[in-house]
Write an enzyme that holds these catalytic residues in place. Structure first.
Site, short mmCIF file in Angstrom:
data_model
loop_
_atom_site.label_atom_id
_atom_site.label_comp_id
_atom_site.label_asym_id
_atom_site.label_seq_id
_atom_site.Cartn_x
_atom_site.Cartn_y
_atom_site.Cartn_z
N GLN C 194 0.97 16.89 -23.26
CA GLN C 194 0.25 16.41 -22.09
C GLN C 194 0.30 14.88 -22.15
O GLN C 194 -0.46 14.25 -22.88
CB GLN C 194 -1.19 16.94 -22.10
CG GLN C 194 -1.24 18.47 -22.12
CD GLN C 194 -0.75 19.11 -20.84
OE1 GLN C 194 -1.32 18.90 -19.77
NE2 GLN C 194 0.35 19.86 -20.91
N ALA C 235 -8.91 20.33 -14.22
CA ALA C 235 -7.68 20.57 -14.99
C ALA C 235 -6.67 19.43 -14.78
O ALA C 235 -6.89 18.51 -13.99
CB ALA C 235 -7.08 21.91 -14.58
N HIS C 236 -5.57 19.51 -15.48
CA HIS C 236 -4.57 18.43 -15.46
C HIS C 236 -3.98 18.22 -14.06
O HIS C 236 -3.72 19.15 -13.34
CB HIS C 236 -3.47 18.61 -16.49
CG HIS C 236 -2.82 19.94 -16.56
ND1 HIS C 236 -2.01 20.28 -17.60
CD2 HIS C 236 -2.87 21.02 -15.74
CE1 HIS C 236 -1.57 21.51 -17.41
NE2 HIS C 236 -2.07 21.98 -16.31
N ASN C 237 -3.80 16.95 -13.74
CA ASN C 237 -3.11 16.52 -12.52
C ASN C 237 -3.87 16.83 -11.24
O ASN C 237 -3.32 16.75 -10.14
CB ASN C 237 -1.70 17.12 -12.46
CG ASN C 237 -0.86 16.62 -13.61
OD1 ASN C 237 -0.62 17.33 -14.57
ND2 ASN C 237 -0.51 15.35 -13.55
N SER C 255 -3.29 20.55 -10.74
CA SER C 255 -2.43 19.98 -9.69
C SER C 255 -3.00 20.11 -8.29
O SER C 255 -2.29 19.88 -7.31
CB SER C 255 -1.03 20.59 -9.73
OG SER C 255 -0.42 20.32 -10.97
#
Lengths: 338, 338, 338
Positions: C194, C235-237, C255
């Site tokens: 990550q 969460a990521h992005n 995302s």
């Protein structure tokens, strides 16, 4: 690293200019001529066609559409992970104990272990080779941690719990707090001692602020390669089979067994004292209250709709029992008429 | 301890060999001849019949089916808790302040208090007898903690909050952070100061990574013997009546009052500014948006089904309003025909 | 402060005795003659009529019903926030580094910065003016924090993450842990590095035990004035637009883009890889799985009902597909008869 070196190191079939120098990684949209990117999800094909990446890791079925050199892979996402691990290795720790850390004299630490600032390691702990106990972690007495595991920071590991090798515990995770064991006794709750441990296998990853309770009598168990995202709650005596993955905010109630290769999507709740077979997929925000003995997809989440429309549906849902009775009456009448 | 001693200490009627030596506890399935076990849930009767335990704590209605000595109890789970507390007493703290801890000079601590490694205790705190402030805890200024309470590790107690006697706070819990108070002002959020405290009564237990916000103006209150599991979220100005228990991942929005002896099952959400009567049980993953003025069970969770079947149900749910209208038309027609 | 001074300082129209001395704030019900209160929600009008407050901040439409002096405001809740900030200013930090803190020599800290007990600040960090790094915080290498930001206590900020000005991070929050990136490779999970950061704009507030994952390749982004309550999981992005507010226990999968001025009520779950338009309101405990391109309210939460009634509804829900088919047959028959 030259592209042909990279291809040969990772066993990928190179097509295109072998001499491109690769210095890093980026998305299809952002990559420049010295960065490698990847395509795993076909919905990114439009971005592939415009990419300026130095090379793209890609499946053979899409390779023809790449405007740039390709590294053809049977599993582009896995090969991307390997290449990314090469360019972005997991942050290592400096071997040694930070002067501000408090490590019990009776703890057994290999010289390769790194204990970060403000960390605490209790009595009788056994900490494997190259383990990183990050800043602010609290490891209680009697904990065993296998080689190459990493507690990133501010994690808590309760007394006598066991972690396997290459386990990653993210910040704020709490492993081995007491389970929620209460007996009602003449109008007051009585605390039921939680005597079990948490045992976590090799290659598990535990997300930030996730909690895994110690067992009431027996242990709470995660087999090898179990992956928990952030803010997951695992109650006492849960058993999770190898290679299962639980997404963010999932809760699992006590004594439930989840099989191998299960995938539980975000914010689902799994009831207590049930058995989930191997290979079960639970879709997002579902409630699982009964055992599942066959692999496959299960769910009960309801996608949001415009509120006005949803309000009407709720009214009708409240009338559904009456509605069904009325329909059955009509059906009876109609069949008599026939 | 001999079985007859154990029986007499805990007031249980012994039947069978009085001289068995008991050294510990285990499940029906795992117990050996020197361990005591229990039966509280009849679904474990098959295990009872095969047990090799030294003795079993059991209700009189099932005692006849035990192959081993019995300790007959009116409330086997509560007596199990008491026996377990005897063999597994709550971990005590070493009185004294760990050299790495930072305790304000103006904090009042009894000599029996234990402050763990890397803990912080702020100015003007009043800490009762035998209190344990575990490793890595942060106790802000002005906090009061009653006798025999225990902050296990890495807990946060915000300024001026009050904990009663025998309170247990598990790792990662955050008591007294600011509530979510925001006023929209010309397109920007303005923070509304959170001036209240959190007041927690005697004998409460707060789970790992649970959060309880301080009140906006008045206080957030937990009466005596309230039990919160892990990852529970209690918003500002919530009031929870004595002896209520909230399971893992429950969220309660601001200014809501929950009565006494309520039980809220896992992952349920309770809306803001509502009143829940005494003795209300909420089933798992339910959403409570309106006040409830009668005791009893309430719920809105939907058990998961095979995804294909659930998808069809979702389609029909979207048609439910139209369906109801059509049925009503048919009913009208049919009644005219009669 | 005299009431007329207070009125003029905050630009409010005073009506009634100007000479009242105001020393603090309280609710309508609890305020005495030297405390100011407010009315923003008309459901508190009965309390207004009985209040003994020294003065009340109130909209002009309700001012006539106040038995005590009024401070008339176009936005009583926002003006209350301003007056409350005056009487209860945000707790400042003592400039300087606590002797127990561990601050890397290469970190750049203004002299006005306060670093609390047991805190850790990594290499190369850039910490703005008057920033407070509270007790027990862990700030990894390379982090940038803008002026006047405050990490209350025990927060974690991962390597290279960026916080804007006037950001507040509540205890237990984890900013910049690894996202949940896994590739299945021959039966085992492979960790996907990550590599992105978390970038948080100015004036954001992040609740207790909330988690925001770093991006997988690009960054996870919160624009200015985003407000997250406790136990939110990002969460990521994910990208969250300016002025959006997410209530407690909300989860947002990877995302996803959330627009500006969105409000997501408690415990809702937002799926991954979707787009939510500006000005969208999601009601409590809803599941959002598809993009939303129009502002307005959306939901799928089901208010709890008496369990018996709900059980009947669940049975009928299971029959809904069959029911619909039967109704359609009847409708067909009926239209033939016409």
């Amino acid at each position: 690293m030259r592209l042909d070196e990279l291809a040969s190191r990772f066993g990928l079939a190179l097509s295109g200019n072998a001499e491109v120098e690769i210095v890093g990684l980026a998305t299809l949209a952002a990559a420049d001529a010295h960065q490698v990117s990847f395509l795993a999800n076909p919905s990114y094909l439009p971005e592939l066609e415009k990419t300026r990446a130095g090379a793209v890791i890609i499946g053979s079925e899409h390779a023809g559409r790449s405007p740039v050199p390709t590294l053809v892979s049977d599993n582009p996402y896995a090969d991307w992970a390997r290449v990314a691990q090469h360019f972005h290795p997991s942050p290592g720790g400096k071997p040694g104990i930070h002067p501000s850390a408090v490590v019990s004299e009776s703890a057994l630490l290999d010289g390769s272990v790194s204990v970060g600032a403000q960390a605490v390691v209790g009595e009788g702990c056994q900490i494997g080779k190259r383990v990183i106990v990050g800043p602010g972690c609290v490891v209680e007495d009697g904990v065993e941690i296998g080689d190459d595991s990493r507690l990133v920071a501010r994690a808590f590991i309760g007394r006598d719990c066991q972690l396997g090798k290459r386990v990653i515990i993210h910040p704020g995770a709490v492993i081995g707090a007491d389970g929620f064991g209460l007996a009602m006794d003449k109008g007051n709750w009585l605390k039921v001692p939680q005597m079990g441990r948490v045992r976590i296998g090799d290659d598990c990853e535990i997300g930030a602020n996730t909690t895994i309770d110690r067992g009431a009598i027996d242990d709470t168990v995660l087999e090898n390669d179990v992956r928990l995202d952030n803010q997951v709650q695992i109650a006492h005596n849960v058993h999770i089979g190898a290679h299962s993955a639980l997404a963010g905010c999932v809760g699992v109630a006590g004594s439930t067994r989840i099989g191998r290769y299960c995938m539980i999507a975000g914010a689902s709740g799994i009831g207590g004292h049930i058995d989930i077979a191997d290979g079960v997929i639970i879709t997002a925000m579902s409630t699982v209250l009964h055992s599942i003995d066959q692999p496959g997809q299960y769910g009960s989440g309801i996608p949001a709709r415009p509120q006005r429309q949803w309000q009407r549906t709720l009214v009708r849902l409240g009338q559904l029992d009456q509605l069904t009775r009325q329909l059955k009456q009509l059906l009876g009448k109609s069949s008599k008429q026939d």
